[in-house]
Enzyme design. Structure first.
Site, PDB file in Angstrom:
ATOM      1  N   HIS A 149      -4.732  -4.034  -3.882  1.00 29.05           N
ATOM      2  CA  HIS A 149      -4.363  -2.964  -4.818  1.00 29.05           C
ATOM      3  C   HIS A 149      -4.089  -3.495  -6.230  1.00 29.05           C
ATOM      4  O   HIS A 149      -3.680  -2.730  -7.093  1.00 29.05           O
ATOM      5  CB  HIS A 149      -3.108  -2.228  -4.318  1.00 29.05           C
ATOM      6  CG  HIS A 149      -3.380  -1.345  -3.153  1.00 29.05           C
ATOM      7  ND1 HIS A 149      -4.037  -0.143  -3.257  1.00 29.05           N
ATOM      8  CD2 HIS A 149      -3.112  -1.492  -1.835  1.00 29.05           C
ATOM      9  CE1 HIS A 149      -4.149   0.408  -2.070  1.00 29.05           C
ATOM     10  NE2 HIS A 149      -3.594  -0.388  -1.177  1.00 29.05           N
TER      11      HIS A 149
ATOM     12  N   LYS B 253     -11.771  -1.159  -4.174  1.00 29.43           N
ATOM     13  CA  LYS B 253     -10.764  -0.299  -4.808  1.00 29.43           C
ATOM     14  C   LYS B 253     -11.050  -0.227  -6.319  1.00 29.43           C
ATOM     15  O   LYS B 253     -12.004   0.418  -6.703  1.00 29.43           O
ATOM     16  CB  LYS B 253      -9.371  -0.777  -4.435  1.00 29.43           C
ATOM     17  CG  LYS B 253      -9.122  -0.440  -2.951  1.00 29.43           C
ATOM     18  CD  LYS B 253      -7.800  -0.852  -2.377  1.00 29.43           C
ATOM     19  CE  LYS B 253      -7.715  -0.342  -0.941  1.00 29.43           C
ATOM     20  NZ  LYS B 253      -7.077  -1.262  -0.027  1.00 29.43           N
TER      21      LYS B 253
ATOM     22  N   SER C 282       0.805  -1.234   0.000  1.00 33.38           N
ATOM     23  CA  SER C 282       0.000   0.000   0.000  1.00 33.38           C
ATOM     24  C   SER C 282       0.828   1.269   0.000  1.00 33.38           C
ATOM     25  O   SER C 282       0.465   2.254  -0.618  1.00 33.38           O
ATOM     26  CB  SER C 282      -0.903   0.052   1.230  1.00 33.38           C
ATOM     27  OG  SER C 282      -1.573  -1.153   1.410  1.00 33.38           O
TER      28      SER C 282
END
Ligand SMILES: *Cc1c(COP(=O)(O)O)cnc(C)c1O
Length: 389
Positions: free
Chosen positions: A206, A237, A178
């Protein structure tokens, strides 16, 4: 108790680590409104712009019309709808695994897997920079946790070698980290896992929708198949909705359904989140140009910042870190950017090591070239003012 709270908060304040909420009055578009003022947003996880896409909004409201606003019960009681199962099979299809199981968030998915699978006598090998939800999963598990230096395969091997016993071994890592946006050295991890008889769990929060064929994730990015026991991801996300998942084998899914407490004792994901996520996954597969735009934007911004003399992390993910060093300078830089109408937060210790305070920039597919250039020019100007470039 207020006295106690006051004292605790003061200690945080003295370290300069007080956290505050900022109130946005629109969604995570490339331009946002905070306290009545417009900002270019360069710190959102809405990588592909799907969280504000009209098609996801429409599907979410259709989900509400048909099923209501809440699931009404845990999946194992009254809250399991046909659309939960469709979503799970669509995730499995995206990830190319036998099965997938959906949780209410990525956080709960990580906790659910680690705490239910890893028992007393087992050992977890966890990267030092893993996400908080992995750390909390390790804490809740009865297994022993051994932390290895970030992405350090020599240290991981050393620790694997030293650990004897008959218990299960699990290596757990973020796919993309991250804070630095770097990609885990998965091929090396797979080789070590083979040699030392360990299983692998990867957190693709991610990565899903960002890297690999159709945004399939880290394993696909490296051309690895079938070597990963559990791939955790989030629907919040790049996918643009809310919720988390574990992509795994059918039998492991069945185990989690019977043992993961964050699955068993949680109300099923809400219909609007499910339907938005399904639409997000479908768009990701049908519109690869969004991913390409995202990665192109990241490459462009990285290159231009480097050319301007900034120290930028290498890589190809949409997480760009611009190293400042001193924490006060990083905060000052971020504040100056705010004055100029650009939202980029400073990240300081203890989130990152001392002396490595930075600006953490994330790009979105929806940033225009003009918006990117605006940010580059403003950063250059502030960088010169502050004698950084
Ligand atoms: C965001 C994130 C999570 C948590 O996902 P949520 O769905 O927001 O709970 C877990 N792991 C990593 C690496 C993340 O970045």
């Amino acid at each position: 108790m207020d006295h106690w709270f006051q004292r605790e908060l003061q200690l945080i304040e003295e370290k300069g680590l007080t956290r505050k909420l900022r109130s946005f009055s629109n969604g995570n578009e490339s331009e946002v409104i905070i306290s009545g003022k417009k900002f270019l947003l360069f710190s959102s996880n809405n990588y592909l712009g799907l969280a504000t896409d009209s098609r996801l909004k429409k599907k979410a409201s259709e989900g509400i019309s048909k099923y209501g606003t809440g699931a009404g019960g845990s999946r194992l009681t009254t809250g399991n709808f046909d659309i939960h199962e469709q979503l799970e099979s669509e995730i499995a299809d995206l990830k190319k695994t036998e099965a997938a199981i959906v949780f209410s968030s990525g956080y709960l998915a990580n906790i659910g897997v680690i705490s239910s699978v890893m028992k007393a006598g087992d050992i977890i090998f966890s990267d030092a920079w893993n996400h908080a939800s992995i750390i909390d999963g390790c804490r809740l598990s009865q297994a022993k946790t051994i932390v290895y230096e970030h992405a350090d395969m020599v240290d991981l091997e050393h620790k694997l070698k030293q650990s004897r016993g008959d218990g299960k071994k699990l290596i757990v890592t973020d796919g993309v980290f991250s804070m630095d946006g770097d990609i885990a050295p998965l091929p090396e991890i797979v080789a070590l896992a083979k040699e030392y008889n360990a299983y692998i769990m990867i957190d693709d929060a991610h990565v899903t929708g960002v890297l690999g064929t159709d945004g399939r994730g880290t394993a696909d990015y490296f051309g690895l198949k079938d070597q990963i026991a559990f791939t955790v991801g989030t629907l919040s996300k790049a996918i643009g909705a809310e919720g988390g998942f574990v992509a795994t084998s059918t039998i492991a899914k069945n185990y989690l359904l019977n043992n993961a407490r964050t699955f068993i004792f949680q109300t099923g994901l809400s219909p609007s989140a499910i339907e938005a996520a399904r639409e997000g996954i479908s768009i990701i597969q049908n519109e690869p140009e969004r991913r390409e735009q995202l990665l192109n934007n990241a490459t462009y911004l990285r290159l231009k910042l480097e050319e301007s003399g900034f120290v930028v992390n290498e890589g190809e993910t949409p997480i760009i870190t611009l190293l400042i060093g001193d924490s006060h300078e990083a905060v000052q830089f971020s504040e100056k950017l705010m004055d100029e109408g650009v939202f980029i937060p400073a990240i300081r210790p203890p989130t990152v090591p001392k002396g490595s305070s930075r600006l953490r920039i994330t790009v979105m597919a929806t940033h225009t070239r003009e918006q990117l250039n605006t940010v580059i020019n403003k950063m250059k100007k502030i960088g010169k003012e502050m004698d950084i470039v």
